[in-house]
Design a protein around this motif. Structure first.
Motif, PDB file in Angstrom:
ATOM      1  N   ILE A  24     -78.866 -57.661  32.610  1.00 22.89           N
ATOM      2  CA  ILE A  24     -78.951 -57.811  31.156  1.00 22.89           C
ATOM      3  C   ILE A  24     -78.491 -56.527  30.483  1.00 22.89           C
ATOM      4  O   ILE A  24     -78.971 -55.436  30.817  1.00 22.89           O
ATOM      5  CB  ILE A  24     -80.387 -58.147  30.718  1.00 22.89           C
ATOM      6  CG1 ILE A  24     -80.890 -59.390  31.460  1.00 22.89           C
ATOM      7  CG2 ILE A  24     -80.447 -58.374  29.209  1.00 22.89           C
ATOM      8  CD1 ILE A  24     -82.346 -59.689  31.235  1.00 22.89           C
ATOM      9  N   ARG A  25     -77.571 -56.652  29.564  1.00 25.56           N
ATOM     10  CA  ARG A  25     -77.084 -55.510  28.814  1.00 25.56           C
ATOM     11  C   ARG A  25     -77.491 -55.630  27.349  1.00 25.56           C
ATOM     12  O   ARG A  25     -77.482 -56.732  26.794  1.00 25.56           O
ATOM     13  CB  ARG A  25     -75.563 -55.399  28.920  1.00 25.56           C
ATOM     14  CG  ARG A  25     -75.080 -54.983  30.311  1.00 25.56           C
ATOM     15  CD  ARG A  25     -73.574 -54.854  30.351  1.00 25.56           C
ATOM     16  NE  ARG A  25     -73.115 -54.298  31.621  1.00 25.56           N
ATOM     17  CZ  ARG A  25     -71.837 -54.110  31.928  1.00 25.56           C
ATOM     18  NH1 ARG A  25     -70.892 -54.436  31.046  1.00 25.56           N
ATOM     19  NH2 ARG A  25     -71.509 -53.592  33.092  1.00 25.56           N
ATOM     20  N   ALA A  26     -77.822 -54.507  26.748  1.00 24.95           N
ATOM     21  CA  ALA A  26     -78.218 -54.476  25.341  1.00 24.95           C
ATOM     22  C   ALA A  26     -77.092 -53.870  24.506  1.00 24.95           C
ATOM     23  O   ALA A  26     -76.477 -52.877  24.902  1.00 24.95           O
ATOM     24  CB  ALA A  26     -79.501 -53.665  25.171  1.00 24.95           C
ATOM     25  N   VAL A  44     -80.939 -53.242  30.564  1.00 20.94           N
ATOM     26  CA  VAL A  44     -82.392 -53.386  30.460  1.00 20.94           C
ATOM     27  C   VAL A  44     -82.871 -54.290  31.586  1.00 20.94           C
ATOM     28  O   VAL A  44     -82.153 -55.201  32.016  1.00 20.94           O
ATOM     29  CB  VAL A  44     -82.808 -53.949  29.086  1.00 20.94           C
ATOM     30  CG1 VAL A  44     -82.560 -52.932  27.993  1.00 20.94           C
ATOM     31  CG2 VAL A  44     -82.041 -55.240  28.775  1.00 20.94           C
ATOM     32  N   GLU A  45     -84.091 -54.056  32.050  1.00 20.06           N
ATOM     33  CA  GLU A  45     -84.541 -54.755  33.261  1.00 20.06           C
ATOM     34  C   GLU A  45     -85.978 -55.259  33.154  1.00 20.06           C
ATOM     35  O   GLU A  45     -86.634 -55.464  34.165  1.00 20.06           O
ATOM     36  CB  GLU A  45     -84.418 -53.811  34.468  1.00 20.06           C
ATOM     37  CG  GLU A  45     -83.005 -53.313  34.726  1.00 20.06           C
ATOM     38  CD  GLU A  45     -82.932 -52.336  35.886  1.00 20.06           C
ATOM     39  OE1 GLU A  45     -83.992 -51.791  36.260  1.00 20.06           O
ATOM     40  OE2 GLU A  45     -81.824 -52.125  36.416  1.00 20.06           O
ATOM     41  N   HIS A  46     -86.478 -55.457  31.952  1.00 20.96           N
ATOM     42  CA  HIS A  46     -87.855 -55.923  31.807  1.00 20.96           C
ATOM     43  C   HIS A  46     -87.950 -57.430  32.049  1.00 20.96           C
ATOM     44  O   HIS A  46     -86.944 -58.152  32.048  1.00 20.96           O
ATOM     45  CB  HIS A  46     -88.386 -55.572  30.421  1.00 20.96           C
ATOM     46  CG  HIS A  46     -88.451 -54.089  30.163  1.00 20.96           C
ATOM     47  ND1 HIS A  46     -89.389 -53.279  30.744  1.00 20.96           N
ATOM     48  CD2 HIS A  46     -87.662 -53.288  29.400  1.00 20.96           C
ATOM     49  CE1 HIS A  46     -89.188 -52.028  30.347  1.00 20.96           C
ATOM     50  NE2 HIS A  46     -88.147 -52.009  29.537  1.00 20.96           N
ATOM     51  N   ALA A  51     -89.684 -57.313  25.541  1.00 22.63           N
ATOM     52  CA  ALA A  51     -89.665 -55.967  26.109  1.00 22.63           C
ATOM     53  C   ALA A  51     -88.233 -55.429  26.198  1.00 22.63           C
ATOM     54  O   ALA A  51     -87.986 -54.241  25.965  1.00 22.63           O
ATOM     55  CB  ALA A  51     -90.310 -55.968  27.484  1.00 22.63           C
ATOM     56  N   ASN A  52     -87.271 -56.296  26.511  1.00 20.36           N
ATOM     57  CA  ASN A  52     -85.879 -55.859  26.584  1.00 20.36           C
ATOM     58  C   ASN A  52     -85.332 -55.501  25.204  1.00 20.36           C
ATOM     59  O   ASN A  52     -84.567 -54.551  25.052  1.00 20.36           O
ATOM     60  CB  ASN A  52     -85.016 -56.946  27.216  1.00 20.36           C
ATOM     61  CG  ASN A  52     -85.201 -57.027  28.726  1.00 20.36           C
ATOM     62  OD1 ASN A  52     -85.416 -56.018  29.380  1.00 20.36           O
ATOM     63  ND2 ASN A  52     -85.136 -58.229  29.275  1.00 20.36           N
ATOM     64  N   LEU A  53     -85.741 -56.257  24.180  1.00 16.90           N
ATOM     65  CA  LEU A  53     -85.332 -55.921  22.820  1.00 16.90           C
ATOM     66  C   LEU A  53     -85.914 -54.574  22.404  1.00 16.90           C
ATOM     67  O   LEU A  53     -85.227 -53.744  21.797  1.00 16.90           O
ATOM     68  CB  LEU A  53     -85.789 -57.016  21.853  1.00 16.90           C
ATOM     69  CG  LEU A  53     -84.994 -58.314  21.874  1.00 16.90           C
ATOM     70  CD1 LEU A  53     -85.680 -59.367  21.024  1.00 16.90           C
ATOM     71  CD2 LEU A  53     -83.567 -58.088  21.379  1.00 16.90           C
ATOM     72  N   ALA A  54     -87.188 -54.376  22.732  1.00 22.85           N
ATOM     73  CA  ALA A  54     -87.827 -53.110  22.393  1.00 22.85           C
ATOM     74  C   ALA A  54     -87.109 -51.937  23.066  1.00 22.85           C
ATOM     75  O   ALA A  54     -86.896 -50.883  22.456  1.00 22.85           O
ATOM     76  CB  ALA A  54     -89.297 -53.144  22.802  1.00 22.85           C
TER      77      ALA A  54
END
Length: 216
Positions: A24-26, A44-46, A51-54
């Motif tokens: 997943i990439r932000a 991101v790896e949540h 949690a990934n947005l945060a």
């Protein structure tokens, strides 16, 4: 974010799943003159979308891509970054919900999404199975006060404590009202194993006893 020359734009964090690796990439995205530029923030790896947005917002602030703006008068958020994260958190179609729905669909189960089990009660379940009268709720660990994963905020602690306790009370009341109306209620924490959660839902829909595992 500051676009320069006195121009500002509201930004959003976007998550993209790479089809081959499922990583997943932000990205930070904003609007500028009819265009929608994006800036890669990192991987991101949540376990949850929230949690990934945060994490994405945190990266954007650390990279200096965002600028502060004064909180609105009476705002409960302690900072613009907190407000941005809370606005970004979805109330439906979260990653745990989508995973659960996919597993149930593969088992031949059909359901309604984000619907009221009781038309006269203004409470929405994440999934409902009208025939067997099963209502499924996928609860976020923060918003619903998971005993294992809730980490209380040090800022505006009293507000958040009251907010979460209110959600717990509302959840308990919803469960009671639905059961009194003949519904089976299945509550799933967002951190639960998706396969185990799907098995609980399938058991409820097909008439098997529903076990409620310890949180964790």
């Amino acid at each position: 974010m500051d676009l320069g020359e006195g121009r500002f734009a509201r930004a959003s964090v976007e998550l993209k799943v790479l089809p081959d690796t499922r990583r997943i990439r932000a990205y930070l995205r904003w609007s500028d003159g009819g265009k929608s530029p994006a800036r890669y923030l990192g991987q991101v790896e949540h376990e949850t979308r929230a949690a990934n947005l945060a994490e994405g917002w945190k990266m954007a602030w650390e990279k200096g891509l965002l600028t502060e703006e004064p909180p609105a008068e009476g705002s409960w958020a302690s900072s613009p970054s907190v407000r941005a994260v809370m606005r970004a958190n979805r109330s439906k179609d979260t990653r745990p919900e989508l995973r659960l729905r996919s597993l149930l669909h593969k088992q031949g189960l059909r359901y309604r999404v984000a619907a009221r089990p009781l038309p006269t009660l203004r409470r929405t379940a994440d999934l409902i199975f009208s025939g067997p009268k099963v209502a499924v709720f996928v609860d976020g660990c923060f918003w619903h006060g998971c005993p294992d994963h809730l980490r209380e905020s040090h800022k505006n602690a009293e507000f958040w404590r009251s907010k979460i306790e209110g959600n717990r009370i509302r959840d308990a009341e919803t469960d009671r009202l639905l059961r009194e109306a003949g519904w089976t209620v299945v509550r799933i924490w967002e951190h639960e194993d998706a396969d185990a959660a799907a098995a609980r839902v399938i058991g409820a829909v097909r008439g098997s006893p529903v076990s409620h595992p310890e949180s964790g």
